[in-house]
Scaffold this active site. Structure first.
Site, short mmCIF file in Angstrom:
data_model
loop_
_atom_site.label_atom_id
_atom_site.label_comp_id
_atom_site.label_asym_id
_atom_site.label_seq_id
_atom_site.Cartn_x
_atom_site.Cartn_y
_atom_site.Cartn_z
N ASP A 1 21.39 11.14 -1.78
CA ASP A 1 21.60 9.87 -1.08
C ASP A 1 22.08 10.16 0.34
O ASP A 1 22.92 11.03 0.57
CB ASP A 1 22.63 9.02 -1.83
N HIS B 1 15.28 2.96 -8.43
CA HIS B 1 15.99 4.23 -8.28
C HIS B 1 17.24 4.24 -9.14
O HIS B 1 17.88 3.21 -9.32
CB HIS B 1 16.35 4.51 -6.82
N HIS C 1 20.95 5.88 -9.45
CA HIS C 1 22.01 6.64 -8.80
C HIS C 1 22.61 7.58 -9.84
O HIS C 1 23.02 7.14 -10.92
CB HIS C 1 23.12 5.72 -8.29
P1 5GP Z 1 20.75 0.39 -3.74
O1 5GP Z 1 21.86 -0.41 -3.14
O2 5GP Z 1 19.38 -0.15 -3.41
O3 5GP Z 1 20.93 0.60 -5.23
O4 5GP Z 1 20.87 1.84 -3.15
C1 5GP Z 1 20.06 2.31 -2.11
C2 5GP Z 1 20.62 3.68 -1.75
O5 5GP Z 1 19.64 4.32 -0.97
C3 5GP Z 1 21.90 3.63 -0.93
O6 5GP Z 1 22.91 4.37 -1.60
C4 5GP Z 1 21.50 4.27 0.41
O7 5GP Z 1 22.52 5.09 0.94
C5 5GP Z 1 20.27 5.07 0.02
N1 5GP Z 1 19.29 5.20 1.11
C6 5GP Z 1 18.76 4.19 1.87
N2 5GP Z 1 17.86 4.67 2.72
C7 5GP Z 1 17.78 6.01 2.50
C8 5GP Z 1 17.00 7.07 3.08
O8 5GP Z 1 16.18 6.87 3.99
N3 5GP Z 1 17.21 8.32 2.60
C9 5GP Z 1 18.10 8.58 1.59
N4 5GP Z 1 18.21 9.86 1.19
N5 5GP Z 1 18.84 7.61 1.02
C10 5GP Z 1 18.69 6.34 1.47
#
Ligand code: 5GP
Ligand code: ZN
Length: 109
Positions: A30, A99, A101
Site C-alpha cells: 500500500d 482489494h 488489505h
Molecule cells: P480502500 O479505502 O479503497 O479500501 O483502500 C485503498 C487503498 O489503496 C488505500 O489504503 C490507499 O493508500 C491505496 N492506494 C491508492 N492508490 C494507490 C496506488 O496508486 N498505489 C498503491 N500502492 N496503493 C494505492
C-alpha cells in the site's frame, strides 16, 4: 478500464512495489501503509467491489483467500495478521477495484 488505478498497476502502467504475482492475482505494498506490513491483494480481473463478485468468480475468490496466509508468512507474520475488505462508499472503499488489505507486523524471532 484504463482509468482504474489498480488495473493500471496490473498492466504495468503505474509503478508498484509488487511482492507476489501469478496468473490471476497480484499483491503489492500500500502506498500509505498504516502499519509495518500493509499489502493490497487484488484479482488481476477488474471486479469493482466484493458486492460485484459473480458466481463465475468463485475460483478466483478462493485463490485470493488462499494466498493470504502464504503472503503473511512471506512478510514475516507467522504469528498472525489482519485482513479487511472495504466495500462501497459507506464501507470506506476509495479504489473501485476489489482489494484485500493484509496488515500486521513481522513477528519477533
Ligand atoms: P480502500 O479505502 O479503497 O479500501 O483502500 C485503498 C487503498 O489503496 C488505500 O489504503 C490507499 O493508500 C491505496 N492506494 C491508492 N492508490 C494507490 C496506488 O496508486 N498505489 C498503491 N500502492 N496503493 C494505492
Ligand atoms: Zn480495475
Amino acid at each position: 478500464m484504463e482509468t482504474c488505478v489498480f488495473c493500471r498497476i496490473v498492466a504495468g502502467e503505474l509503478p508498484a512495489d509488487v511482492v507476489y504475482e501469478d496468473d490471476a492475482i497480484i499483491a503489492f505494498k500500500d502506498i500509505h501503509p498504516e502499519v509495518p506490513v500493509h499489502l493490497l491483494v487484488i484479482p488481476k480481473k477488474h471486479i469493482a467491489s466484493l458486492a460485484h463478485v459473480q458466481t463465475e468468480d468463485a475460483g478466483l475468490m478462493a485463490q485470493l483467500m488462499m494466498a493470504l496466509p502464504k503472503l503473511a508468512v512471506q512478510q514475516g507474520m507467522e504469528q498472525g495478521f489482519k485482513t479487511r475488505i472495504n466495500t462501497g462508499r459507506a464501507g470506506g472503499q476509495e479504489v473501485a477495484h476489489l482489494h484485500i488489505h493484509l496488515t500486521g507486523r513481522p513477528s519477533l524471532k
